[in-house]
Design a protein around this motif. Structure first.
Motif, mmCIF file in Angstrom:
data_model
loop_
_atom_site.group_PDB
_atom_site.id
_atom_site.type_symbol
_atom_site.label_atom_id
_atom_site.label_comp_id
_atom_site.label_asym_id
_atom_site.label_seq_id
_atom_site.Cartn_x
_atom_site.Cartn_y
_atom_site.Cartn_z
ATOM 1 N N LEU A 46 0.824 -1.211 0.000
ATOM 2 C CA LEU A 46 0.000 0.000 0.000
ATOM 3 C C LEU A 46 0.855 1.257 0.000
ATOM 4 N N ASN A 47 1.935 1.231 0.741
ATOM 5 C CA ASN A 47 2.798 2.406 0.822
ATOM 6 C C ASN A 47 3.421 2.754 -0.525
ATOM 7 N N GLN A 48 3.657 1.755 -1.356
ATOM 8 C CA GLN A 48 4.164 2.016 -2.704
ATOM 9 C C GLN A 48 3.114 2.752 -3.537
ATOM 10 N N VAL A 49 1.864 2.318 -3.412
ATOM 11 C CA VAL A 49 0.774 2.987 -4.134
ATOM 12 C C VAL A 49 0.577 4.400 -3.587
ATOM 13 N N LYS A 50 0.692 4.539 -2.275
ATOM 14 C CA LYS A 50 0.557 5.835 -1.618
ATOM 15 C C LYS A 50 1.574 6.830 -2.174
ATOM 16 N N GLU A 51 2.794 6.381 -2.362
ATOM 17 C CA GLU A 51 3.840 7.255 -2.899
ATOM 18 C C GLU A 51 3.499 7.722 -4.308
ATOM 19 N N GLU A 52 2.947 6.828 -5.120
ATOM 20 C CA GLU A 52 2.558 7.189 -6.488
ATOM 21 C C GLU A 52 1.442 8.228 -6.479
ATOM 22 N N ILE A 53 0.497 8.068 -5.577
ATOM 23 C CA ILE A 53 -0.612 9.022 -5.482
ATOM 24 C C ILE A 53 -0.112 10.385 -5.029
ATOM 25 N N GLU A 54 0.775 10.398 -4.073
ATOM 26 C CA GLU A 54 1.280 11.673 -3.553
ATOM 27 C C GLU A 54 2.065 12.445 -4.615
ATOM 28 N N LYS A 55 2.601 11.742 -5.595
ATOM 29 C CA LYS A 55 3.280 12.420 -6.698
ATOM 30 C C LYS A 55 2.309 13.240 -7.546
ATOM 31 N N THR A 56 1.016 12.906 -7.493
ATOM 32 C CA THR A 56 0.011 13.671 -8.243
ATOM 33 C C THR A 56 -0.411 14.938 -7.505
ATOM 34 N N GLY A 57 0.035 15.071 -6.251
ATOM 35 C CA GLY A 57 -0.348 16.221 -5.448
ATOM 36 C C GLY A 57 -1.551 15.983 -4.569
ATOM 37 N N ARG A 58 -2.106 14.781 -4.635
ATOM 38 C CA ARG A 58 -3.262 14.443 -3.805
ATOM 39 C C ARG A 58 -2.792 13.771 -2.512
ATOM 40 N N ARG A 59 -3.657 13.786 -1.508
ATOM 41 C CA ARG A 59 -3.356 13.140 -0.242
ATOM 42 C C ARG A 59 -3.764 11.675 -0.293
ATOM 43 N N ALA A 60 -3.028 10.867 0.456
ATOM 44 C CA ALA A 60 -3.347 9.443 0.529
ATOM 45 C C ALA A 60 -2.979 8.916 1.903
ATOM 46 N N VAL A 61 -3.694 7.898 2.314
ATOM 47 C CA VAL A 61 -3.394 7.228 3.567
ATOM 48 C C VAL A 61 -3.456 5.724 3.315
ATOM 49 N N ALA A 62 -2.505 4.986 3.862
ATOM 50 C CA ALA A 62 -2.450 3.536 3.701
ATOM 51 C C ALA A 62 -2.795 2.873 5.024
ATOM 52 N N LEU A 63 -3.814 2.029 5.009
ATOM 53 C CA LEU A 63 -4.298 1.424 6.247
ATOM 54 C C LEU A 63 -4.434 -0.090 6.106
ATOM 55 N N ALA A 64 -3.875 -0.808 7.064
ATOM 56 C CA ALA A 64 -4.049 -2.259 7.085
ATOM 57 C C ALA A 64 -5.507 -2.577 7.395
ATOM 58 N N CYS A 65 -6.105 -3.409 6.557
ATOM 59 C CA CYS A 65 -7.518 -3.748 6.779
ATOM 60 C C CYS A 65 -7.815 -5.105 6.164
ATOM 61 N N ASP A 66 -8.428 -5.962 6.944
ATOM 62 C CA ASP A 66 -8.919 -7.252 6.469
ATOM 63 C C ASP A 66 -10.435 -7.128 6.354
ATOM 64 N N VAL A 67 -10.946 -7.100 5.118
ATOM 65 C CA VAL A 67 -12.379 -6.835 4.922
ATOM 66 C C VAL A 67 -13.257 -7.957 5.444
ATOM 67 N N THR A 68 -12.669 -9.100 5.787
ATOM 68 C CA THR A 68 -13.468 -10.203 6.326
ATOM 69 C C THR A 68 -13.651 -10.094 7.832
ATOM 70 N N GLU A 69 -12.971 -9.126 8.454
ATOM 71 C CA GLU A 69 -13.044 -8.948 9.900
ATOM 72 C C GLU A 69 -13.739 -7.620 10.220
ATOM 73 N N GLU A 70 -14.897 -7.690 10.864
ATOM 74 C CA GLU A 70 -15.678 -6.481 11.107
ATOM 75 C C GLU A 70 -14.916 -5.450 11.922
ATOM 76 N N GLY A 71 -14.202 -5.890 12.945
ATOM 77 C CA GLY A 71 -13.457 -4.947 13.770
ATOM 78 C C GLY A 71 -12.384 -4.224 12.981
ATOM 79 N N SER A 72 -11.731 -4.940 12.068
ATOM 80 C CA SER A 72 -10.698 -4.340 11.234
ATOM 81 C C SER A 72 -11.300 -3.280 10.314
ATOM 82 N N VAL A 73 -12.448 -3.579 9.743
ATOM 83 C CA VAL A 73 -13.124 -2.620 8.857
ATOM 84 C C VAL A 73 -13.573 -1.384 9.634
#
Length: 258
Positions: A46-73
């Protein structure tokens, strides 16, 4: 006309954003003006993708999330709202494709398909829809598959739990669309066919015989290319589709019409 696709001031949440179609869509959102929250289990990717997005001038945040776990979501959505204040777009992209027919696959594999492909959309929507309703605006795009409506007898493509779970995504999309349209929320689905991604590169794309057969059957004569899903995703995520509700758009080179 270009203003219809302008996402300036919008915040998008993308699940399964660490690679493949999710990463491509996340960058396309940023290039169209949106800030992006990237969710997946692999934060290093995710951090690699975040770096690419930030090069466009937009903000990004990378968050660990397992969509199968309600608490994580729940925790991830809270972090996104803390960071950006609101969520305008939800791209439910996280998914798995487990090979096997009902006569051979395990209960564990069957459940893994439904937990990721269907329950993941349920959990993400459960915690994002309320603030969309409150604000009177939202765009939800669910990534289904062309295999929600067609199947294949080729042994490499027998994935009964995938067929069933992606069909369930279409039913969920229609139900949510009908319920939430009155709140200014559109809910639609996209059905990609075969694209080269991290998930397919090590399996389907390793078989020249399979690729030749696929290309021979497909009217476009080839699998999808990197970036070719982005236009449809951006359309359904922008005000260009303000009166499009509960639809399923297949992006497959015409394969489903053969």
């Amino acid at each position: 006309m270009t203003g219809l696709f302008d996402l300036t001031g919008k915040t998008a949440v993308v699940t399964g954003a660490s690679s493949g179609l999710g990463a491509d869509a996340a960058l396309a959102y940023a290039q169209s003006g949106a800030d992006v929250a990237l969710l997946a289990r692999r934060v290093d990717k995710l951090n690699q993708v975040k770096e690419e997005i930030e090069k466009t001038g937009r903000r990004a945040v990378a968050l660990a999330c397992d969509v199968t776990e309600e608490g994580s979501v729940k925790g991830a959505v809270e972090e996104v709202l803390k960071e950006f204040g609101h969520i305008d777009i939800l791209l439910n992209n996280a998914g798995v494709a487990v090979r096997g027919g009902v006569d051979s696959m395990s209960e564990e594999d069957w459940d893994r398909s439904f937990n990721t492909n269907v329950k993941g959309i349920f959990f993400m929507s459960k915690y994002i829809v309320p603030q969309m309703k409150e604000r009177g605006y939202g765009k939800i795009v669910n990534i289904a598959s062309v295999n929600a409506v067609i199947a294949d007898k080729n042994d490499m493509f027998i994935r009964h739990s995938y067929n069933a779970s992606k069909s369930a995504v279409l039913g969920l999309t229609k139900g949510m669309a009908c319920s939430y349209a009155r709140y200014g929320i559109t809910v639609n689905a996209v059905g990609p066919a075969l694209f080269e991604t991290e998930m397919t590169a090590g399996t389907l794309f390793k078989s020249e015989q399979f690729l030749q057969g696929y290309s021979a059957m497909n009217p476009a004569g080839r699998p999808g290319k990197k970036g070719e899903l982005n236009g449809t995703v951006l359309y359904l995520s922008s005000d260009a589709s303000s009166y499009v509700q509960g639809q399923f758009i297949v992006v497959d080179g015409g394969g489903a019409i053969v």
